[in-house]
Design a protein around this motif. Structure first.
Motif, PDB file in Angstrom:
ATOM      1  N   SER A  15    -103.352  24.560  41.612  1.00  0.00           N
ATOM      2  CA  SER A  15    -102.615  25.092  40.465  1.00  0.00           C
ATOM      3  C   SER A  15    -101.492  24.167  40.005  1.00  0.00           C
ATOM      4  CB  SER A  15    -102.051  26.476  40.792  1.00  0.00           C
ATOM      5  OG  SER A  15    -103.103  27.385  41.039  1.00  0.00           O
ATOM      6  N   ILE A  16    -100.615  23.769  40.912  1.00  0.00           N
ATOM      7  CA  ILE A  16     -99.469  22.935  40.534  1.00  0.00           C
ATOM      8  C   ILE A  16     -99.949  21.568  40.060  1.00  0.00           C
ATOM      9  CG2 ILE A  16     -97.419  21.756  41.419  1.00  0.00           C
ATOM     10  CD1 ILE A  16     -96.963  24.248  43.200  1.00  0.00           C
ATOM     11  N   ASN A  17    -100.890  20.969  40.790  1.00  0.00           N
ATOM     12  CA  ASN A  17    -101.443  19.681  40.357  1.00  0.00           C
ATOM     13  C   ASN A  17    -102.181  19.806  39.030  1.00  0.00           C
ATOM     14  OD1 ASN A  17    -100.489  18.205  42.535  1.00  0.00           O
ATOM     15  ND2 ASN A  17    -102.316  18.528  43.768  1.00  0.00           N
ATOM     16  N   GLY A  18    -102.847  20.935  38.831  1.00  0.00           N
ATOM     17  CA  GLY A  18    -103.579  21.143  37.581  1.00  0.00           C
ATOM     18  C   GLY A  18    -102.653  21.234  36.386  1.00  0.00           C
ATOM     19  N   ILE A  19    -101.533  21.942  36.548  1.00  0.00           N
ATOM     20  CA  ILE A  19    -100.552  22.041  35.459  1.00  0.00           C
ATOM     21  C   ILE A  19     -99.991  20.658  35.131  1.00  0.00           C
ATOM     22  CG2 ILE A  19     -98.284  22.969  34.830  1.00  0.00           C
ATOM     23  CD1 ILE A  19     -99.027  25.483  36.489  1.00  0.00           C
ATOM     24  N   LEU A  20     -99.666  19.878  36.171  1.00  0.00           N
ATOM     25  CA  LEU A  20     -99.182  18.510  35.962  1.00  0.00           C
ATOM     26  C   LEU A  20    -100.236  17.656  35.275  1.00  0.00           C
ATOM     27  CD1 LEU A  20     -97.292  17.403  39.215  1.00  0.00           C
ATOM     28  CD2 LEU A  20     -96.340  17.728  36.932  1.00  0.00           C
ATOM     29  N   ALA A  21    -101.505  17.818  35.691  1.00  0.00           N
ATOM     30  CA  ALA A  21    -102.590  17.009  35.132  1.00  0.00           C
ATOM     31  C   ALA A  21    -102.784  17.275  33.644  1.00  0.00           C
ATOM     32  CB  ALA A  21    -103.893  17.281  35.895  1.00  0.00           C
ATOM     33  N   PHE A  22    -102.594  18.515  33.208  1.00  0.00           N
ATOM     34  CA  PHE A  22    -102.750  18.803  31.785  1.00  0.00           C
ATOM     35  C   PHE A  22    -101.629  18.182  30.969  1.00  0.00           C
ATOM     36  CE2 PHE A  22    -106.208  21.607  32.688  1.00  0.00           C
ATOM     37  CZ  PHE A  22    -106.928  21.630  31.508  1.00  0.00           C
ATOM     38  N   GLY A  23    -100.415  18.165  31.521  1.00  0.00           N
ATOM     39  CA  GLY A  23     -99.344  17.453  30.844  1.00  0.00           C
ATOM     40  C   GLY A  23     -99.637  15.969  30.762  1.00  0.00           C
ATOM     41  N   MET A  24    -100.140  15.406  31.874  1.00  0.00           N
ATOM     42  CA  MET A  24    -100.501  13.986  31.906  1.00  0.00           C
ATOM     43  C   MET A  24    -101.621  13.691  30.920  1.00  0.00           C
ATOM     44  SD  MET A  24     -99.672  11.140  33.474  1.00  0.00           S
ATOM     45  CE  MET A  24     -98.933  11.588  35.057  1.00  0.00           C
ATOM     46  N   MET A  25    -102.540  14.634  30.754  1.00  0.00           N
ATOM     47  CA  MET A  25    -103.651  14.429  29.831  1.00  0.00           C
ATOM     48  C   MET A  25    -103.164  14.199  28.405  1.00  0.00           C
ATOM     49  SD  MET A  25    -106.771  17.005  28.851  1.00  0.00           S
ATOM     50  CE  MET A  25    -108.046  16.470  27.715  1.00  0.00           C
ATOM     51  N   PHE A  26    -102.190  15.002  27.955  1.00  0.00           N
ATOM     52  CA  PHE A  26    -101.656  14.823  26.601  1.00  0.00           C
ATOM     53  C   PHE A  26    -101.122  13.410  26.423  1.00  0.00           C
ATOM     54  CE2 PHE A  26    -101.813  19.410  26.240  1.00  0.00           C
ATOM     55  CZ  PHE A  26    -101.907  19.636  24.876  1.00  0.00           C
ATOM     56  N   VAL A  27    -100.372  12.924  27.429  1.00  0.00           N
ATOM     57  CA  VAL A  27     -99.758  11.595  27.330  1.00  0.00           C
ATOM     58  C   VAL A  27    -100.828  10.501  27.312  1.00  0.00           C
ATOM     59  CG1 VAL A  27     -98.238   9.944  28.481  1.00  0.00           C
ATOM     60  CG2 VAL A  27     -97.642  12.364  28.448  1.00  0.00           C
ATOM     61  N   ILE A  28    -101.809  10.600  28.221  1.00  0.00           N
ATOM     62  CA  ILE A  28    -102.824   9.551  28.324  1.00  0.00           C
ATOM     63  C   ILE A  28    -103.735   9.548  27.104  1.00  0.00           C
ATOM     64  CG2 ILE A  28    -104.801   8.729  29.657  1.00  0.00           C
ATOM     65  CD1 ILE A  28    -103.441   9.751  32.175  1.00  0.00           C
ATOM     66  N   VAL A  29    -104.132  10.725  26.628  1.00  0.00           N
ATOM     67  CA  VAL A  29    -105.001  10.798  25.437  1.00  0.00           C
ATOM     68  C   VAL A  29    -104.308  10.174  24.233  1.00  0.00           C
ATOM     69  CG1 VAL A  29    -106.003  12.399  23.749  1.00  0.00           C
ATOM     70  CG2 VAL A  29    -106.415  12.753  26.180  1.00  0.00           C
ATOM     71  N   ALA A  30    -102.982  10.321  24.149  1.00  0.00           N
ATOM     72  CA  ALA A  30    -102.223   9.738  23.036  1.00  0.00           C
ATOM     73  C   ALA A  30    -101.933   8.254  23.244  1.00  0.00           C
ATOM     74  CB  ALA A  30    -100.919  10.491  22.835  1.00  0.00           C
ATOM     75  N   GLY A  31    -102.442   7.686  24.331  1.00  0.00           N
ATOM     76  CA  GLY A  31    -102.267   6.261  24.565  1.00  0.00           C
ATOM     77  C   GLY A  31    -101.062   5.905  25.406  1.00  0.00           C
ATOM     78  N   GLY A  32    -100.474   6.890  26.101  1.00  0.00           N
ATOM     79  CA  GLY A  32     -99.292   6.644  26.917  1.00  0.00           C
ATOM     80  C   GLY A  32     -99.579   6.740  28.400  1.00  0.00           C
ATOM     81  N   PHE A  33     -98.496   6.894  29.166  1.00  0.00           N
ATOM     82  CA  PHE A  33     -98.592   6.920  30.623  1.00  0.00           C
ATOM     83  C   PHE A  33     -97.267   7.460  31.144  1.00  0.00           C
ATOM     84  CE2 PHE A  33     -98.870   4.947  34.885  1.00  0.00           C
ATOM     85  CZ  PHE A  33    -100.182   5.275  35.191  1.00  0.00           C
ATOM     86  N   ASP A  34     -97.297   8.323  32.156  1.00  0.00           N
ATOM     87  CA  ASP A  34     -96.040   8.917  32.634  1.00  0.00           C
ATOM     88  C   ASP A  34     -95.991   8.898  34.161  1.00  0.00           C
ATOM     89  OD1 ASP A  34     -93.722  10.278  33.066  1.00  0.00           O
ATOM     90  OD2 ASP A  34     -94.187  11.975  31.777  1.00  0.00           O
ATOM     91  N   MET A  35     -95.116   8.058  34.685  1.00  0.00           N
ATOM     92  CA  MET A  35     -94.928   7.958  36.134  1.00  0.00           C
ATOM     93  C   MET A  35     -93.829   8.889  36.644  1.00  0.00           C
ATOM     94  SD  MET A  35     -96.969   5.662  37.510  1.00  0.00           S
ATOM     95  CE  MET A  35     -96.113   5.178  39.009  1.00  0.00           C
ATOM     96  N   SER A  36     -93.108   9.530  35.725  1.00  0.00           N
ATOM     97  CA  SER A  36     -91.893  10.248  36.120  1.00  0.00           C
ATOM     98  C   SER A  36     -92.101  11.729  36.423  1.00  0.00           C
ATOM     99  CB  SER A  36     -90.832  10.116  35.017  1.00  0.00           C
ATOM    100  OG  SER A  36     -91.226  10.810  33.849  1.00  0.00           O
ATOM    101  N   VAL A  37     -93.331  12.242  36.301  1.00  0.00           N
ATOM    102  CA  VAL A  37     -93.520  13.689  36.460  1.00  0.00           C
ATOM    103  C   VAL A  37     -93.176  14.161  37.870  1.00  0.00           C
ATOM    104  CG1 VAL A  37     -95.203  13.982  34.596  1.00  0.00           C
ATOM    105  CG2 VAL A  37     -95.992  13.331  36.879  1.00  0.00           C
ATOM    106  N   CYS A  38     -93.403  13.306  38.877  1.00  0.00           N
ATOM    107  CA  CYS A  38     -93.098  13.715  40.256  1.00  0.00           C
ATOM    108  C   CYS A  38     -91.594  13.954  40.428  1.00  0.00           C
ATOM    109  CB  CYS A  38     -93.590  12.665  41.238  1.00  0.00           C
ATOM    110  SG  CYS A  38     -92.978  11.000  40.907  1.00  0.00           S
ATOM    111  N   SER A  39     -90.790  13.035  39.909  1.00  0.00           N
ATOM    112  CA  SER A  39     -89.342  13.198  40.003  1.00  0.00           C
ATOM    113  C   SER A  39     -88.860  14.379  39.168  1.00  0.00           C
ATOM    114  CB  SER A  39     -88.638  11.925  39.536  1.00  0.00           C
ATOM    115  OG  SER A  39     -88.975  10.833  40.360  1.00  0.00           O
TER     116      SER A  39
END
Length: 272
Positions: A15-39
């Motif tokens: 569940s927690i990883n899945g919620i994070l993954a969906f946020g990451m999906m928006f960033v990656i699909v738009a051509g970005g990348f986010d290393m800061s979600v863990c912090s």
């Protein structure tokens, strides 16, 4: 492995990883990348724990955590879309700074004494389904609808597919890119709230390497690291696959060090 108790445990883990993954999906699909979600998860969790000790209604720590995550996401988005910084560099900087901020406000110590209502969020269930999985299902439904059925979703894909073409076609690419990082931060804040409820303390060192699990779920689910490609159902499959593999290795007694090697190989093979 296939026991009701373990399947519920898999749902909680995913569940927690899945919620994070969906946020990451928006960033990656738009051509970005986010290393800061863990912090961001740790930072939001600390703030939620500080306000979740019984002095305020439960909605207060939830809003505090999500607003903290949103603030970090907007900062990332502005740095990338307005400041024209490479996403990796910008989010690497915020990853380090936000982790330091979490350690600073907590004085490097866990925040304890959460109210029973707060602890019950992750511990409770509806008809046998963990509340964490209910949160994940809601996020999946909202994100899937936004990406596949709205103009905004089409514009996110357009920015990832060809940023220049999207810009000259009239799309406000700056606003779209900032918003994707904001969504990732918002969902990381929600994850921080839920994780704190699950482990019953606010831990400034929590969620280390969670960004890699989120990225792995996206990549395995078919999200292209170059942007513009990816389906929500693929991220769900990717997240469940990663969780099931980790759970199976745990049950088999495989060392956590080997689990990191397996995850790394999965990322490379999926992209290949």
């Amino acid at each position: 492995f296939i026991t009701p108790g373990n399947l519920v445990n898999i749902l909680k883990q995913a569940s927690i990883n899945g919620i994070l993954a969906f946020g990451m999906m928006f960033v990656i699909v738009a051509g970005g990348f986010d290393m800061s979600v863990c912090s961001t998860v740790a930072f939001a969790g600390i703030l939620a724990a500080m306000t979740g000790q019984g002095n305020y209604p439960l909605i207060v720590p939830l809003l505090i955590a999500m607003l903290a995550g949103l603030a970090v996401g907007v900062l990332n988005g502005v740095g990338v879309a307005v400041g024209n910084l490479p996403p990796f560099i910008m989010t690497l900087g915020t990853m380090t700074a936000v982790r330091g901020l979490a350690l600073l406000i907590s004085n490097g110590k866990p925040v304890i004494g959460l109210s029973p209502e707060y602890k019950a969020v992750a511990a409770s269930s509806i008809c046998g389904i963990p509340m964490l999985a209910v949160f994940l299902a809601i996020i999946i439904a909202i994100c899937s609808f936004v990406l596949s059925k709205t103009v905004y979703g089409r514009r996110v894909y357009a920015c990832g597919g060809n940023l220049l073409a999207a810009r000259v076609s009239g799309i406000n690419t700056t606003k779209i890119r900032v918003s994707t990082f904001a969504i990732a931060g918002l969902l990381a804040g929600l994850s921080g709230f839920l994780m704190t409820s699950r482990v019953t303390i606010g831990q400034p060192t929590a969620a280390e390497s969670y960004e890699m699990d989120a990225i792995t779920a996206c990549v395995v689910g078919g999200v292209s690291m170059s942007g513009g490609v990816g389906k929500p159902w693929g991220v769900v499959v990717g997240c469940l696959l990663i969780t099931v593999i980790a759970n199976g290795l745990d049950i088999m007694g495989v060392s956590s060090h080997w689990q990191k090697i397996v995850k790394g190989l999965i990322i490379v093979l999926a992209v290949l």
